[in-house]
Design an enzyme around this catalytic site. Structure first.
Site, short mmCIF file in Angstrom:
data_model
loop_
_atom_site.label_atom_id
_atom_site.label_comp_id
_atom_site.label_asym_id
_atom_site.label_seq_id
_atom_site.Cartn_x
_atom_site.Cartn_y
_atom_site.Cartn_z
CB CYS A 164 6.50 -13.30 -0.52
SG CYS A 164 5.08 -12.69 0.32
CG ASP A 165 10.25 -13.52 1.04
OD1 ASP A 165 10.08 -13.01 -0.08
OD2 ASP A 165 10.16 -12.89 2.11
CB CYS B 282 5.59 -12.92 3.20
SG CYS B 282 4.45 -13.60 1.99
#
Ligand code: NAP
Length: 315
Positions: free
Chosen positions: A141-142, A138
């Site tokens: 997200c990261d 992701c």
């Protein structure tokens, strides 16, 4: 029958919340298990997306998490009881059905499955060692983590996710390599254009990742050209998977009809599954459209199918 719920919803993406909204407004007092860690995070894949530009009603776009928060608030406003728990067991062999989390067990006359799908992994030899140490499924997200800053990063895949994630990562990376196993992208034309004209993105065509390199952190990838078999190493600080999804159907495997890829089979034009009283909506039964708006639409269908089924069963 005392203490039997009318309808229980498992999953909290656009499909689950739309099903909650419609069943609550039909006075069915739905219970929702929004999940805790199974299948990612409660709220589904929109929580791992930045700008959503294709959900109607938001002419300027909306952030995925903000859209999910709005969905959830609307479910709560109509008094859906929401448990932030993973369901660990479902028994569909007896009616009413049983649904259990680690914290509680309940029985329910009907069940709406909206458990979504989870990101696939490449299963590379060094993947277990380096997972979360520079490999991620992701980017949204990261990608902003310090370990990825100002380094070359590699994204694998050729669909809309790969296009979106590689474009997103250009904010942090010194350069983004998009590694795709074929010679043309699957992504929509507008997303392809963004990738192909971006000065920081280089597409590496007809190539797969053979392994990821590094001990404590990702330091590179070993690439293999599909046509020639030639291998080479590219230095990078991160590897992001964007290669599609696996439906979250472990809970009902062996109890409901699933297709070859593990998606729940629903009767054409409906959300009915192979077990009467069990309905499925969203990505767990849809590998074709997989959009927030189609998931929400099918959540509405599941609620209406469910309401009619309960009415017919009570008659
Ligand atoms: P996808 O469309 O299924 O694409 C997966 C990509 O990964 C494909 O290019 C595929 O290659 C490649 N792939 C699969 N397995 C692989 C493997 N083992 N090794 C190497 N490559 C592999 O998945 P997605 O991009 O996640 O999109 C899913 C759905 O969500 C689509 O309907 C998409 O339109 C939608 N989506 C929309 C947006 C948006 O509009 N903002 C953003 C993200 C996703 P091949 O092409 O060779 O099969």
């Amino acid at each position: 029958m005392p203490n039997v719920e009318h309808v229980t919803i498992i999953g909290s993406g656009p499909a689950g919340h739309t099903a909650a909204l419609y069943t609550s407004r039909a006075n069915l007092k739905p219970v929702m298990f929004e999940g805790f860690s199974a299948g990612g995070i409660p709220g589904g894949q929109l929580l791992t997306t930045t700008e959503v530009e294709n959900y109607p009603g938001f002419p300027e776009g909306i952030q995925g998490p903000a859209l999910m928060e709005a969905f959830r608030k609307q479910s709560v406003r109509f008094e859906t009881r929401i448990f932030t728990e993973d369901v660990v067991r479902v028994d569909l062999s007896r009616h009413p059905f049983t649904v259990a989390s680690a914290e509680r067990e309940l029985t329910t006359r009907s069940l709406i499955l909206a458990t979504g799908a989870a990101a696939k992994r490449l299963q590379l030899p060094s993947e277990p060692k380096l997972w979360n140490k520079g490999i991620s499924a992701c980017a949204v997200c990261d990608g902003a983590l310090p370990i990825f800053r100002n380094k070359p990063l590699v994204v694998v895949g050729g669909g809309d996710s790969a296009a979106e994630e590689s474009t997103f990562l250009t904010k942090f990376a010194s350069k983004v390599y998009l590694v795709h196993r074929r010679g043309e992208l699957r992504a929509s034309k507008i997303m392809q254009e963004r990738v192909l004209k971006h000065p920081k993105i280089e597409v590496i065509w007809n190539t797969v990742v053979a392994d990821v390199l590094g001990d404590e952190a990702v330091s590179g990838v070993r690439l293999k050209e599909v046509t020639t078999g030639r291998e080479r190493t590219v230095a990078c600080g991160g590897l992001f998977y964007a290669i599609g999804f696996t439906p979250n159907t472990d809970l009902v495997a062996g109890q409901l009809e699933l297709d070859r890829d593990g998606y729940i089979v629903t009767a054409p034009g409906s959300t009915r599954t192979s077990v009467p009283g069990v309905f499925a909506c969203g990505d767990v039964q849809d590998k074709k459209y997989r959009q927030a708006v189609t998931a929400a639409g099918s959540g509405c269908m599941a609620a209406i199918d469910c309401e009619r089924w309960l009415a017919a069963a009570a008659a």
